[in-house]
Design an enzyme around this catalytic site. Structure first.
Site, PDB file in Angstrom:
ATOM      1  N   SER A 122      31.450  28.072  89.997  1.00 32.48           N
ATOM      2  CA  SER A 122      30.702  27.815  91.236  1.00 32.48           C
ATOM      3  C   SER A 122      29.435  27.024  90.951  1.00 32.48           C
ATOM      4  O   SER A 122      28.837  26.449  91.852  1.00 32.48           O
ATOM      5  CB  SER A 122      30.362  29.135  91.941  1.00 32.48           C
ATOM      6  OG  SER A 122      29.510  29.923  91.130  1.00 32.48           O
ATOM      7  N   VAL A 131      35.940  38.330  86.370  1.00 35.53           N
ATOM      8  CA  VAL A 131      36.742  38.282  85.135  1.00 35.53           C
ATOM      9  C   VAL A 131      36.682  39.577  84.322  1.00 35.53           C
ATOM     10  O   VAL A 131      37.459  39.743  83.386  1.00 35.53           O
ATOM     11  CB  VAL A 131      36.344  37.088  84.229  1.00 35.53           C
ATOM     12  CG1 VAL A 131      36.588  35.760  84.917  1.00 35.53           C
ATOM     13  CG2 VAL A 131      34.906  37.202  83.737  1.00 35.53           C
ATOM     14  N   TYR A 184      24.498  38.742  73.313  1.00 35.70           N
ATOM     15  CA  TYR A 184      25.163  37.508  73.761  1.00 35.70           C
ATOM     16  C   TYR A 184      25.815  36.793  72.568  1.00 35.70           C
ATOM     17  O   TYR A 184      26.981  36.386  72.636  1.00 35.70           O
ATOM     18  CB  TYR A 184      24.120  36.600  74.423  1.00 35.70           C
ATOM     19  CG  TYR A 184      24.624  35.231  74.799  1.00 35.70           C
ATOM     20  CD1 TYR A 184      25.398  35.035  75.943  1.00 35.70           C
ATOM     21  CD2 TYR A 184      24.334  34.108  74.013  1.00 35.70           C
ATOM     22  CE1 TYR A 184      25.851  33.774  76.295  1.00 35.70           C
ATOM     23  CE2 TYR A 184      24.779  32.844  74.361  1.00 35.70           C
ATOM     24  CZ  TYR A 184      25.539  32.681  75.499  1.00 35.70           C
ATOM     25  OH  TYR A 184      26.002  31.429  75.835  1.00 35.70           O
ATOM     26  N   ALA A 219      26.808  38.008  69.799  1.00 35.16           N
ATOM     27  CA  ALA A 219      27.988  38.761  69.348  1.00 35.16           C
ATOM     28  C   ALA A 219      29.187  38.446  70.235  1.00 35.16           C
ATOM     29  O   ALA A 219      30.319  38.268  69.762  1.00 35.16           O
ATOM     30  CB  ALA A 219      27.678  40.260  69.377  1.00 35.16           C
TER      31      ALA A 219
HETATM   32  P1  NAP Z   1      25.479  29.667  85.061  1.00 38.52           P
HETATM   33  O1  NAP Z   1      24.814  28.431  85.554  1.00 38.52           O
HETATM   34  O2  NAP Z   1      24.734  30.945  85.145  1.00 38.52           O
HETATM   35  O3  NAP Z   1      26.898  29.830  85.772  1.00 38.52           O
HETATM   36  C1  NAP Z   1      27.708  30.931  85.447  1.00 38.52           C
HETATM   37  C2  NAP Z   1      28.985  30.928  86.292  1.00 38.52           C
HETATM   38  O4  NAP Z   1      29.776  32.060  85.925  1.00 38.52           O
HETATM   39  C3  NAP Z   1      28.713  31.015  87.771  1.00 38.52           C
HETATM   40  O5  NAP Z   1      29.684  30.222  88.441  1.00 38.52           O
HETATM   41  C4  NAP Z   1      28.960  32.504  88.085  1.00 38.52           C
HETATM   42  O6  NAP Z   1      29.343  32.597  89.438  1.00 38.52           O
HETATM   43  C5  NAP Z   1      30.116  32.806  87.117  1.00 38.52           C
HETATM   44  N1  NAP Z   1      30.283  34.204  86.730  1.00 38.52           N
HETATM   45  C6  NAP Z   1      29.370  35.034  86.145  1.00 38.52           C
HETATM   46  N2  NAP Z   1      29.904  36.235  85.934  1.00 38.52           N
HETATM   47  C7  NAP Z   1      31.194  36.185  86.385  1.00 38.52           C
HETATM   48  C8  NAP Z   1      32.264  37.111  86.431  1.00 38.52           C
HETATM   49  N3  NAP Z   1      32.123  38.377  85.990  1.00 38.52           N
HETATM   50  N4  NAP Z   1      33.451  36.718  86.952  1.00 38.52           N
HETATM   51  C9  NAP Z   1      33.615  35.458  87.421  1.00 38.52           C
HETATM   52  N5  NAP Z   1      32.643  34.526  87.397  1.00 38.52           N
HETATM   53  C10 NAP Z   1      31.439  34.890  86.882  1.00 38.52           C
HETATM   54  O7  NAP Z   1      25.887  29.522  83.506  1.00 38.52           O
HETATM   55  P2  NAP Z   1      26.129  28.214  82.596  1.00 38.52           P
HETATM   56  O8  NAP Z   1      24.846  27.837  81.974  1.00 38.52           O
HETATM   57  O9  NAP Z   1      26.906  27.218  83.361  1.00 38.52           O
HETATM   58  O10 NAP Z   1      27.060  28.856  81.452  1.00 38.52           O
HETATM   59  C11 NAP Z   1      28.474  28.839  81.587  1.00 38.52           C
HETATM   60  C12 NAP Z   1      29.102  29.205  80.260  1.00 38.52           C
HETATM   61  O11 NAP Z   1      28.594  28.348  79.245  1.00 38.52           O
HETATM   62  C13 NAP Z   1      28.790  30.630  79.797  1.00 38.52           C
HETATM   63  O12 NAP Z   1      29.928  31.175  79.158  1.00 38.52           O
HETATM   64  C14 NAP Z   1      27.668  30.428  78.796  1.00 38.52           C
HETATM   65  O13 NAP Z   1      27.635  31.443  77.838  1.00 38.52           O
HETATM   66  C15 NAP Z   1      28.076  29.102  78.187  1.00 38.52           C
HETATM   67  N6  NAP Z   1      26.964  28.368  77.580  1.00 38.52           N
HETATM   68  C16 NAP Z   1      25.941  27.861  78.342  1.00 38.52           C
HETATM   69  C17 NAP Z   1      24.920  27.120  77.729  1.00 38.52           C
HETATM   70  C18 NAP Z   1      23.796  26.480  78.495  1.00 38.52           C
HETATM   71  O14 NAP Z   1      22.897  25.919  77.866  1.00 38.52           O
HETATM   72  N7  NAP Z   1      23.786  26.482  79.795  1.00 38.52           N
HETATM   73  C19 NAP Z   1      24.937  26.950  76.324  1.00 38.52           C
HETATM   74  C20 NAP Z   1      25.985  27.502  75.583  1.00 38.52           C
HETATM   75  C21 NAP Z   1      27.000  28.192  76.220  1.00 38.52           C
HETATM   76  P3  NAP Z   1      29.066  33.906  90.362  1.00 38.52           P
HETATM   77  O15 NAP Z   1      27.686  34.408  90.015  1.00 38.52           O
HETATM   78  O16 NAP Z   1      29.211  33.369  91.754  1.00 38.52           O
HETATM   79  O17 NAP Z   1      30.147  34.858  89.986  1.00 38.52           O
END
Ligand code: NAP
Length: 257
Positions: free
Chosen positions: A16, A62, A154, A156
């Site tokens: 989203s 999820v 996180y 881990a």
């Molecule tokens: P974000 O902006 O917070 O977006 C997270 C997304 O996950 C939202 O769409 C949220 O939607 C959804 N979500 C959260 N919990 C959920 C659940 N239990 N079931 C289904 N959907 C769920 O995060 P992001 O920065 O894009 O990060 C996305 C991924 O990339 C994560 O796995 C994160 O660990 C990884 N990552 C991010 C970064 C970074 O710098 N941003 C770096 C390394 C890795 P709803 O709240 O509507 O459910």
């Protein structure tokens, strides 16, 4: 070249906003039908409506097995099967070890690690039927490669995703399914902005390429793993971080003007 994704179905969890939204847009622009999964109906629907015609939203959590089965069934019903799963949903609350409660640990592991495994399990039968199933996990540099104070649980969970991936790759290979992971550095997302401007600025200063990544930077790498041309790559982890993990010392950054 790299056109095999057109007309195929990609499910992207946590789409989203942020990285997942970027992955969904890259896949939709390449002609895939995309199911956007997030916990609320409204956010999934808004994201899919804003990104184009060949996307739709589905509300699922999820961390819950039945919820994962429901999004897999919805993708099959709407798009006739599942060719690609991008298991991207994740959370990154910052809590130092001494303050970490059992609840904090459970929540992060349930979303990032158990949620990954449940999402893959739910999509497996459809991925196998497709004959060219692809799974791409969003891990992180934090955990598998680096550390950051307050992100031990996180880290881990993100390292755990890679442990899961390697054994899963062996089980999935005879089914014609590949599974790989992208390891983003710091990417400009809503979730990252919630960590505050100081964090954002300090991260930017530590990236040799001079800027945070974009969600499409991650999306393009996922798209490559999803193509027919990547069919011989499985169980691999690709760092996408603008060189953030390369400097071996502070002077390697500061004396490099
Ligand atoms: P974000 O902006 O917070 O977006 C997270 C997304 O996950 C939202 O769409 C949220 O939607 C959804 N979500 C959260 N919990 C959920 C659940 N239990 N079931 C289904 N959907 C769920 O995060 P992001 O920065 O894009 O990060 C996305 C991924 O990339 C994560 O796995 C994160 O660990 C990884 N990552 C991010 C970064 C970074 O710098 N941003 C770096 C390394 C890795 P709803 O709240 O509507 O459910």
């Amino acid at each position: 070249m790299f056109s095999s994704i057109a007309g195929r179905c990609a499910v992207v969890t946590g789409a989203s906003r942020g990285i997942g939204r970027g992955i969904a847009k890259v896949f939709a622009d390449a002609g895939a039908n995309v199911l956007i999964v997030s916990r609320t109906e409204e956010s999934a629907a808004v994201a899919s409506a804003n990104l184009g015609e060949n996307l739709s939203g589905f509300a699922a959590d999820v961390t819950d097995q039945e919820s994962c089965a429901a999004f897999a069934a919805a993708a099959e019903e709407r798009y006739g099967g599942i060719d690609v799963l991008c298991a991207n949903a994740g959370i990154f609350p910052v809590t130092r070890l001494e303050d970490l409660s059992v609840g904090d640990i459970d929540t992060v592991l349930a979303t990032n690690l158990k949620g990954t495994i449940l999402s893959v399990k739910a999509c497996l039968p459809a991925l196998e039927r497709s004959g060219h199933g692809r799974v791409i996990l969003t891990s992180s540099i934090t955990g598998p490669v680096t550390g950051y104070p307050g992100l031990s649980h996180y880290g881990a969970s993100k390292a755990g995703q890679l442990g899961f991936m390697r054994s899963a790759a062996l089980e999935l290979a005879p089914k014609g399914i590949t599974i790989n992971a992208v390891l983003p550095g710091n990417v400009e997302t809503e979730g990252l902005r919630e960590m505050g401007e100081d964090y954002r600025r300090s991260m930017e200063a530590s990236i040799p390429m001079g800027a945070l990544g974009t969600s499409s930077d991650i999306g393009y790498a996922c798209l490559f793993f999803a193509t027919d041309e990547a069919s011989y790559i499985t169980g691999q982890a690709l760092i996408i971080d603008g060189g953030q993990t390369l400097p071996e010392s502070l002077p390697a950054m500061t004396d490099n003007a």
